[in-house]
Design an enzyme around this catalytic site. Structure first.
Site, PDB file in Angstrom:
ATOM      1  CG  HIS A  54      -8.618 105.173 -88.708  1.00 57.81           C
ATOM      2  ND1 HIS A  54      -8.111 104.465 -89.767  1.00 57.81           N
ATOM      3  CD2 HIS A  54      -8.737 104.293 -87.681  1.00 57.81           C
ATOM      4  CE1 HIS A  54      -7.944 103.194 -89.409  1.00 57.81           C
ATOM      5  NE2 HIS A  54      -8.305 103.070 -88.149  1.00 57.81           N
ATOM      6  NE  ARG A  79      -7.655 105.408 -82.938  1.00 54.13           N
ATOM      7  CZ  ARG A  79      -8.601 104.687 -83.531  1.00 54.13           C
ATOM      8  NH1 ARG A  79      -8.922 103.485 -83.036  1.00 54.13           N
ATOM      9  NH2 ARG A  79      -9.246 105.136 -84.582  1.00 54.13           N
ATOM     10  CG  ASP A  93       8.353 115.456 -75.172  1.00 53.24           C
ATOM     11  OD1 ASP A  93       8.219 115.118 -73.976  1.00 53.24           O
ATOM     12  OD2 ASP A  93       9.387 115.230 -75.834  1.00 53.24           O
ATOM     13  CD  GLU A 158      -7.606  98.275 -83.143  1.00 54.40           C
ATOM     14  OE1 GLU A 158      -8.585  98.789 -83.696  1.00 54.40           O
ATOM     15  OE2 GLU A 158      -6.554  98.906 -82.913  1.00 54.40           O
ATOM     16  CG  ASP A 184      -9.790  97.911 -87.089  1.00 56.62           C
ATOM     17  OD1 ASP A 184      -9.592  97.681 -88.290  1.00 56.62           O
ATOM     18  OD2 ASP A 184      -9.667  99.036 -86.580  1.00 56.62           O
TER      19      ASP A 184
END
Length: 270
Positions: A54, A79, A93, A158, A184
């Site tokens: 977000h 996240r 990576d 969620e 959520d």
């Protein structure tokens, strides 16, 4: 002789160490600023969450924030925006050891996230460690053989569907921890913005119970003292208590309310 380095403990390692002591406390980093990431990392919190779901963060920005946080003992978790093997490969990576994958609704979703975290034969992660910060450009000894020990996966429950499938999700081998998102979850229950409603709290607590039955650490987003106390009393193992952008927004509003309304500022007369 080239420099040999090792990586810090994973989030799963930190949770195991803290299991008999207290819940780990962390904070969101959503601004995209490496400076803000460094400020939060140096505050003394146990962990921080760099959010690419977000927030306007690209790969280069996340790598810079991880580099800024690396000088401090806090554990960064990233996240990802989506449960996708290509995206997860790129984040691993660039040096994100600890991944939080959102919107994991089924055991199959969890299994896909696990596969993305690991090299074959366990998973499907592509091999590019010689080119990447994740292996410190091959300065981490035996990185390919040890890579599974050097990363951790937290999946996010969620939605109503995820709560209904919580037992199956937390049972997936390779899921190190579970994070519950009340906002959520409330939205998926038709209660947008009402995460304090009793039925939402009950659903969150149901997911907490499922995780603990499976022996998996579980955390929750808990802004506000009442929510924080409720979920700590419910036995969560880690919490997020605020966000960099929210802290700045609310603090600046507080100053404005105190100093910029009506006759709150008395000007000196000359």
């Amino acid at each position: 002789m080239s420099l040999r380095v090792d990586l810090p403990p994973t989030f799963a390692d930190r949770l195991r160490e803290a299991s008999r002591q207290r819940a780990l406390a962390g904070m969101w980093v959503c601004s995209g600023s490496p400076l803000m990431a460094e400020i939060v990392a140096g505050a003394g919190l146990d962990w921080l969450l760099i959010d690419a779901e977000h927030s306007p963060l690209g790969l280069e920005s996340i790598q810079l924030q991880l580099q800024a946080a690396a000088a401090y003992p806090t554990t960064p978790v990233v996240r990802v925006p989506v449960n996708d093997k290509v995206v997860i490969k790129q984040y691993l990576d660039l040096g994100a050891q600890n991944m939080l994958v959102p919107m994991v609704n089924t055991a199959e979703d969890a299994e896909a996230a696990v596969a993305a975290m690991h090299y074959p034969p366990r998973g499907v992660r592509g091999v590019g460690s010689a080119l990447a910060r994740g292996a410190r450009w091959n300065r981490v000894p035996d990185y390919l053989a040890r890579a599974s020990e050097l990363v951790s996966l937290t999946v996010q429950i969620e939605t109503v569907e995820a709560v209904e499938n919580a037992d199956a999700i937390v049972a997936v081998d390779g899921v190190d921890a579970v994070f519950v998102g009340p906002s959520d979850l409330a939205a998926s229950m038709g209660l947008l913005g009402e995460q304090e409603r009793p039925e939402v709290v009950a659903a969150v607590e149901g997911a907490i119970t499922a995780a603990h039955k499976a022996g998996k650490p579980v955390g929750v987003n808990a802004f506000g003292e009442e929510a924080r106390k409720r979920y700590l009393d419910a036995g969560v193992d880690f919490v997020l208590v605020d966000a960099d952008v929210a802290t700045v927004a609310r603090t600046s509003e507080k100053f404005a309310a105190e100093l910029c309304s009506g006759d709150s500022i008395t000007r000196a007369s000359y």
